[in-house]
Design an enzyme around this catalytic site. Sequence first.
Site, mmCIF file in Angstrom:
data_model
loop_
_atom_site.group_PDB
_atom_site.id
_atom_site.type_symbol
_atom_site.label_atom_id
_atom_site.label_comp_id
_atom_site.label_asym_id
_atom_site.label_seq_id
_atom_site.Cartn_x
_atom_site.Cartn_y
_atom_site.Cartn_z
ATOM 1 N N GLY A 276 0.764 -1.233 0.000
ATOM 2 C CA GLY A 276 0.000 0.000 0.000
ATOM 3 C C GLY A 276 0.795 1.284 0.000
ATOM 4 O O GLY A 276 0.218 2.371 0.055
ATOM 5 N N GLU A 318 4.189 -6.549 0.816
ATOM 6 C CA GLU A 318 3.666 -6.807 -0.525
ATOM 7 C C GLU A 318 3.609 -5.537 -1.374
ATOM 8 O O GLU A 318 2.517 -5.044 -1.691
ATOM 9 C CB GLU A 318 2.269 -7.420 -0.427
ATOM 10 C CG GLU A 318 2.217 -8.751 0.302
ATOM 11 C CD GLU A 318 0.794 -9.228 0.532
ATOM 12 O OE1 GLU A 318 -0.163 -8.501 0.180
ATOM 13 O OE2 GLU A 318 0.622 -10.331 1.067
ATOM 14 N N PRO A 319 4.727 -4.965 -1.772
ATOM 15 C CA PRO A 319 4.679 -3.796 -2.655
ATOM 16 C C PRO A 319 4.204 -4.188 -4.048
ATOM 17 O O PRO A 319 4.625 -5.216 -4.593
ATOM 18 C CB PRO A 319 6.137 -3.327 -2.682
ATOM 19 C CG PRO A 319 6.926 -4.580 -2.455
ATOM 20 C CD PRO A 319 6.107 -5.402 -1.492
ATOM 21 N N GLY A 320 3.334 -3.396 -4.618
ATOM 22 C CA GLY A 320 2.896 -3.617 -5.994
ATOM 23 C C GLY A 320 3.065 -2.341 -6.789
ATOM 24 O O GLY A 320 3.972 -2.198 -7.602
ATOM 25 N N ARG A 321 2.180 -1.371 -6.512
ATOM 26 C CA ARG A 321 2.269 -0.062 -7.143
ATOM 27 C C ARG A 321 3.661 0.548 -6.955
ATOM 28 O O ARG A 321 4.184 1.206 -7.857
ATOM 29 C CB ARG A 321 1.215 0.849 -6.507
ATOM 30 C CG ARG A 321 1.157 2.244 -7.080
ATOM 31 C CD ARG A 321 0.434 3.205 -6.124
ATOM 32 N NE ARG A 321 -0.709 2.606 -5.489
ATOM 33 C CZ ARG A 321 -1.950 2.739 -5.909
ATOM 34 N NH1 ARG A 321 -2.201 3.459 -6.988
ATOM 35 N NH2 ARG A 321 -2.949 2.168 -5.256
ATOM 36 N N ARG A 358 -8.552 5.002 -13.686
ATOM 37 C CA ARG A 358 -8.339 5.437 -12.316
ATOM 38 C C ARG A 358 -8.823 6.866 -12.055
ATOM 39 O O ARG A 358 -9.312 7.173 -10.971
ATOM 40 C CB ARG A 358 -6.867 5.311 -11.923
ATOM 41 C CG ARG A 358 -6.365 3.868 -11.911
ATOM 42 C CD ARG A 358 -4.950 3.773 -11.353
ATOM 43 N NE ARG A 358 -4.916 4.103 -9.936
ATOM 44 C CZ ARG A 358 -4.471 5.256 -9.458
ATOM 45 N NH1 ARG A 358 -4.011 6.197 -10.278
ATOM 46 N NH2 ARG A 358 -4.465 5.469 -8.149
ATOM 47 N N TYR A 362 -11.381 6.852 -9.171
ATOM 48 C CA TYR A 362 -10.886 7.329 -7.885
ATOM 49 C C TYR A 362 -10.672 8.839 -7.825
ATOM 50 O O TYR A 362 -10.303 9.354 -6.772
ATOM 51 C CB TYR A 362 -9.524 6.687 -7.553
ATOM 52 C CG TYR A 362 -9.483 5.192 -7.527
ATOM 53 C CD1 TYR A 362 -10.426 4.457 -6.825
ATOM 54 C CD2 TYR A 362 -8.483 4.502 -8.189
ATOM 55 C CE1 TYR A 362 -10.374 3.067 -6.785
ATOM 56 C CE2 TYR A 362 -8.415 3.120 -8.150
ATOM 57 C CZ TYR A 362 -9.365 2.413 -7.454
ATOM 58 O OH TYR A 362 -9.305 1.044 -7.414
ATOM 59 N N CYS A 389 -17.175 7.702 -25.409
ATOM 60 C CA CYS A 389 -18.457 8.413 -25.359
ATOM 61 C C CYS A 389 -18.918 8.580 -23.916
ATOM 62 O O CYS A 389 -19.971 8.061 -23.518
ATOM 63 C CB CYS A 389 -19.502 7.674 -26.186
ATOM 64 S SG CYS A 389 -19.141 7.698 -27.944
ATOM 65 N N TYR A 419 -2.042 -0.571 -12.152
ATOM 66 C CA TYR A 419 -3.494 -0.442 -12.162
ATOM 67 C C TYR A 419 -4.050 0.299 -13.371
ATOM 68 O O TYR A 419 -5.169 0.800 -13.323
ATOM 69 C CB TYR A 419 -3.992 0.218 -10.867
ATOM 70 C CG TYR A 419 -3.630 -0.583 -9.654
ATOM 71 C CD1 TYR A 419 -4.273 -1.781 -9.371
ATOM 72 C CD2 TYR A 419 -2.615 -0.157 -8.801
ATOM 73 C CE1 TYR A 419 -3.915 -2.546 -8.272
ATOM 74 C CE2 TYR A 419 -2.251 -0.906 -7.688
ATOM 75 C CZ TYR A 419 -2.915 -2.103 -7.433
ATOM 76 O OH TYR A 419 -2.550 -2.851 -6.350
#
Length: 461
Positions: A276, A318-321, A358, A362, A389, A419
């Site tokens: 996160g 758990e790094p992802g981004r 995103r 978000y 559209c 993402y």
Amino acid sequence: MSRYAHPAGSRHAEILPEDNPPLPPENLNDLDPRVWPATARRSGGEVVVGGIGVRELAATYGTPLFVMDEEDFRGRARDYRTSFSDADVYYAGKALLNKAVARWVVEEGLKLDVCSGGELAVALAAGVPAERIGMHGNNKSVHELRRAAEAGVGRIIVDSFDEIERLESVAAGLGVRPKVLIRVTTGVEAHTHEFVATAHDDQKFGFALSTGAAGEAVRRVLDASHLELVGLHSHIGSQIFDTSGFEVAARRVARFLTGVYEDLGVTLAELDLGGGLGIAYTSGDDPLDPSAIAAGLTAIVRRECEDAGLPMPRIAVEPGRALAGPAGITVYEVGTVKDVEGIRTYVSVDGGMSDNIRTALYGSEYTSQLVSRESDAAPMLSRLVGKHCESGDIIVHDLYLPADLRPGDLVAVAATGAYCYSMASNYNHLPRPAMVAVRDGSARVIVRRESEEDLLRLDVG
């Protein structure tokens, strides 16, 4: 007048921020190293990544185009591996997963987190050793659990009482005993968007500490003869810049760990604190340093365990981004430049919400610049929009682009490695873009561009 319908107007549409209108940057051509990939620079006016100019990449592979700076990704993976030298680092594959990325993860000494049968299939196809895979998911099917157990996935993170029963049945049928972590929710408020905050009690993930559900989950797994309980898992959300949430969550989970020992006489050897960590999407973002986070979290868990007379568990993160996001950019071709007099200029590109949802989902903020050339023209307040559209098909709400921007120019959006492709769609039947990896002056396709044939392949009408 309907309570749900409103007259159109600039105030209702929030066309311009009333209190704090954005200010133009000092130089429209500068690349902020906190936002752009490690190897990004300008050469002869155009932006070069991994030693290759964006004009060449666009001419060769078309646009929209996802460009991944392989060295940037690998360097961030090494930073995490070094910072958490006595811990397990799982790359969170949901951020971006394909066979090439999975191989980078393994080659840099990391493990891999998957959260569906499809992600597991990609990992196995890439040759990731099953014992280095952790499997998440709040609603894993019997088929997904069976495939994970058959493959010998290293850790399965259970998320509900139904799943405990389901996995016990699957494991008994296969004659195996998978290693299990229990996902707990700590009640910590992560200062992030509601949709990506995951540790408050009123949401779909995990077992709450506050209600006693987490303790009951521990007892049920311990009673399951075909499951081996090895630890706990916690995750408080995504795109987080404030360390306090991690610290409070780590303290609460560590105390629960000691409670399990005191109540049940069981010592759990592993504690996964999730991921996160936020990244810089704009120059105003201030990401956390992995080494500081590693030192802080380790100290908290060690202190709680020492106070209880327990051995220090092996920590996992758990790094992802944090790995994939900064390494990626999306290159678009400008198609239409439309001035709305007195308000702003709308710059339409050949992608949009089908390759980056995103902003619409978000309210995410991004940085974008003209990348095919330099410009000394005056800054022009702009909105970067897609070709779908939908009036909400916005990629960047407020940015400054040079006033001489014209159709055919290339613009790029930074920090799109996470993402964006993984949430891409075929809305309006747009094929999903290609993805290329660049490194040391060479480029290779790691995900090919979809074709019209691909779009029609599943249509059996």
